[in-house]
Design an enzyme around this catalytic site. Sequence first.
Site, PDB file in Angstrom:
ATOM      1  N   LEU A 149       0.845  -1.198   0.000  1.00  0.00           N
ATOM      2  CA  LEU A 149       0.000   0.000   0.000  1.00  0.00           C
ATOM      3  C   LEU A 149       0.884   1.252   0.000  1.00  0.00           C
ATOM      4  O   LEU A 149       1.962   1.267   0.599  1.00  0.00           O
ATOM      5  CB  LEU A 149      -0.914  -0.025   1.219  1.00  0.00           C
ATOM      6  CG  LEU A 149      -1.874  -1.232   1.214  1.00  0.00           C
ATOM      7  CD1 LEU A 149      -2.476  -1.459   2.595  1.00  0.00           C
ATOM      8  CD2 LEU A 149      -2.971  -1.049   0.165  1.00  0.00           C
ATOM      9  N   HIS A 206       2.376 -11.635   8.812  1.00  0.00           N
ATOM     10  CA  HIS A 206       3.475 -11.994   7.916  1.00  0.00           C
ATOM     11  C   HIS A 206       4.009 -13.365   8.338  1.00  0.00           C
ATOM     12  O   HIS A 206       4.200 -13.617   9.531  1.00  0.00           O
ATOM     13  CB  HIS A 206       4.582 -10.937   8.002  1.00  0.00           C
ATOM     14  CG  HIS A 206       5.734 -11.259   7.109  1.00  0.00           C
ATOM     15  ND1 HIS A 206       5.700 -11.014   5.749  1.00  0.00           N
ATOM     16  CD2 HIS A 206       6.924 -11.864   7.351  1.00  0.00           C
ATOM     17  CE1 HIS A 206       6.830 -11.438   5.210  1.00  0.00           C
ATOM     18  NE2 HIS A 206       7.588 -11.961   6.164  1.00  0.00           N
ATOM     19  N   VAL A 253       7.966  -1.883   4.342  1.00  0.00           N
ATOM     20  CA  VAL A 253       7.468  -3.214   3.981  1.00  0.00           C
ATOM     21  C   VAL A 253       7.765  -4.171   5.143  1.00  0.00           C
ATOM     22  O   VAL A 253       8.923  -4.459   5.437  1.00  0.00           O
ATOM     23  CB  VAL A 253       8.137  -3.726   2.679  1.00  0.00           C
ATOM     24  CG1 VAL A 253       7.662  -5.142   2.358  1.00  0.00           C
ATOM     25  CG2 VAL A 253       7.821  -2.786   1.529  1.00  0.00           C
TER      26      VAL A 253
HETATM   27  C1  GRF Z   1      -0.526 -16.352   4.707  1.00  0.00           C
HETATM   28  O1  GRF Z   1       0.513 -17.236   5.037  1.00  0.00           O
HETATM   29  C2  GRF Z   1      -0.109 -14.924   4.992  1.00  0.00           C
HETATM   30  O2  GRF Z   1       0.691 -14.783   6.120  1.00  0.00           O
HETATM   31  C3  GRF Z   1       0.693 -14.617   3.749  1.00  0.00           C
HETATM   32  O3  GRF Z   1      -0.064 -15.183   2.706  1.00  0.00           O
HETATM   33  C4  GRF Z   1      -0.752 -16.324   3.200  1.00  0.00           C
HETATM   34  C5  GRF Z   1      -2.206 -16.161   2.843  1.00  0.00           C
HETATM   35  O4  GRF Z   1      -2.876 -17.367   2.776  1.00  0.00           O
HETATM   36  N1  GRF Z   1       0.970 -13.228   3.601  1.00  0.00           N
HETATM   37  P1  GRF Z   1      -4.468 -17.441   2.577  1.00  0.00           P
HETATM   38  O5  GRF Z   1      -4.807 -16.725   1.283  1.00  0.00           O
HETATM   39  O6  GRF Z   1      -5.088 -16.767   3.769  1.00  0.00           O
HETATM   40  O7  GRF Z   1      -4.773 -18.910   2.516  1.00  0.00           O
END
Ligand code: GRF
Length: 215
Positions: free
Chosen positions: A112, A128, A163
Amino acid sequence: MEAPFVLPREASIEDPLRLAVLISGGGSGLSSILSFQSSEPRCHRTVLVLADSENAGGLEHGRRAGITTRGIPLLQGLQSIERRLAHESIILSQIESSGAELVVLSGYMRILTPSFVAKWKGRLLNIHPSLLPDFPGAHAHRDVLSAGVSTTGCTVHLVDEGVDTGPILAQREVPVLPDDDEEALQERVKKVEHVLYPEVIDLLCSGGVSLEVNG
Ligand code: GRF
């Protein structure tokens, strides 16, 4: 000067905080948030689900729950920076008109802009899949495996202008096993994310988070 963090109001079961959840993929994280919210009365509810594509599988979770749910693709025929800004301004206006009070990034794969962040700073949350500040960026699991570390995990943090750099609210460790590939590791980390993220959202919405980062 960077914008200050402004946390959401302290919500209650009688007056729950309204959440917008942004996704890009399968939405297993979104699904865990919706299950948490429907399992018993909570001080937050999801009023909007947005994805940056009409094909994101996770949109189905929002639709099935009867929540306003939209896939918003990038507009064609614009230069890349203009396309990004035009897309983000549609996302922003959808969030604003939904009445959302907290924006929850759950696997949303777009960075963003500082102007978006400034409007929502303190009310913009991300998860994350690593133990930040280690392994930021879009390829955390790959980077963890190539570094050869034996422990990884996940981090919930407030989003700032960088980020994966905002104030950390919670982390949980996950072991890296000798035979792991990216997929196996991702699945193990996701299981922990699905418990941690709803818990931290709950804490934030009930006024259980305070910040010393503004002064
Ligand atoms: C998760 O592991 C999140 O931390 C990462 O992307 C993944 C998303 O998975 N940024 P989902 O689309 O919720 O299954």
